[in-house]
Design a protein around this motif. Structure first.
Motif, PDB file in Angstrom:
ATOM      1  N   SER A   1       0.838  -1.191   0.000  1.00  0.00           N
ATOM      2  CA  SER A   1       0.000   0.000   0.000  1.00  0.00           C
ATOM      3  C   SER A   1       0.875   1.243   0.000  1.00  0.00           C
ATOM      4  O   SER A   1       2.082   1.182   0.221  1.00  0.00           O
ATOM      5  CB  SER A   1      -0.924   0.017   1.226  1.00  0.00           C
TER       6      SER A   1
ATOM      7  N   THR B   1      -6.632   7.626  -9.584  1.00  0.00           N
ATOM      8  CA  THR B   1      -6.137   6.357  -9.054  1.00  0.00           C
ATOM      9  C   THR B   1      -5.349   5.624 -10.137  1.00  0.00           C
ATOM     10  O   THR B   1      -5.570   5.830 -11.340  1.00  0.00           O
ATOM     11  CB  THR B   1      -7.301   5.474  -8.600  1.00  0.00           C
TER      12      THR B   1
ATOM     13  N   PHE C   1      -9.721   2.355  -0.396  1.00  0.00           N
ATOM     14  CA  PHE C   1      -8.935   3.494   0.052  1.00  0.00           C
ATOM     15  C   PHE C   1      -9.450   3.923   1.424  1.00  0.00           C
ATOM     16  O   PHE C   1     -10.632   4.237   1.568  1.00  0.00           O
ATOM     17  CB  PHE C   1      -9.052   4.656  -0.936  1.00  0.00           C
TER      18      PHE C   1
ATOM     19  N   ALA D   1      -3.766   3.901   0.545  1.00  0.00           N
ATOM     20  CA  ALA D   1      -4.203   3.515  -0.792  1.00  0.00           C
ATOM     21  C   ALA D   1      -3.553   2.201  -1.211  1.00  0.00           C
ATOM     22  O   ALA D   1      -2.431   1.902  -0.806  1.00  0.00           O
ATOM     23  CB  ALA D   1      -3.837   4.613  -1.791  1.00  0.00           C
TER      24      ALA D   1
END
Length: 206
Positions: free
Chosen positions: A29, A63, A69, A164
């Motif tokens: 992430s 994105t 998210f 994210a």
């Protein structure tokens, strides 16, 4: 608005609302720490039934992959110690921010709608808590995130962490956030340098 990438201390020549940007890339992430400035730049008059002015700060981003998210307003310094904050996400670039209904909304843990959230929003029955929620976004899609408090006449700063599944991009940044592969290369170089330093240090002692 400030953006911090925390662990790697990898500097970005990035600028968002005339502020420096930083970030942290983890194995699975990317974690972004934002300091969001809410001031008189963006405002809507008399939208709130309580009257007054609703101040907000937008962030247009794209994105790179789809996924969940996480948005967490973990700290704020707002007018009169207000802690009630909200996150609005729009898909329509032509939307009238704040006034138009957002595609997704979060008003606190378990309170919101859209983006895979259960619809638990109860209108303007305010909750004195900061937004915190997980929103599912599509890949390679442009969104506008709006940070605000619907307590009238509220300005100040919000500390927001975004976890994210992969990179996000923004035209408001003057440099692209580094690729995972680039960051891996930097980590390898740092580790290699540390090993070499230890080797020569031991040799000098011996």
């Amino acid at each position: 608005m400030y953006l911090y990438l925390q662990k790697i201390k990898y500097p970005l020549a990035a600028l968002l609302s005339a502020s420096l940007a930083w970030g942290t890339i983890q194995l699975n992430s990317v974690v972004y720490d934002l300091i969001v400035n809410i001031d008189e730049t963006n405002a809507v008059q008399d939208f709130n039934p309580e009257g007054g002015v609703t101040y907000y700060e937008p962030l247009v981003f794209t994105t790179s992959t789809a996924g969940d998210f996480e948005f967490n307003n973990y700290s704020s310094k707002l007018t009169n110690g207000v802690t009630d904050t909200s996150l609005l996400i729009y898909q329509n670039p032509e939307a009238n921010l704040i006034i138009d209904e957002p595609w997704a909304f979060n008003d606190g843990a378990g309170i919101g709608f859209g983006g895979g959230q259960e619809n638990t929003f109860q209108g303007f029955e305010r909750e004195s808590q900061a937004f915190q929620g997980t929103i599912t976004l599509a890949g390679e899609t442009t969104y506008t995130a709006v940070f605000a408090s619907f307590t009238p006449n509220t300005m100040g700063t919000m500390a927001v962490r975004v976890n994210a599944p992969s990179q996000i991009y923004s035209n408001e940044l003057s440099a692209v956030i580094p690729e995972m592969s680039d960051t891996g290369l930097w980590i390898a170089l740092i580790i290699g340098g540390f090993v070499a330093f230890c080797y020569f240090k031991i040799r000098s002692v011996l």
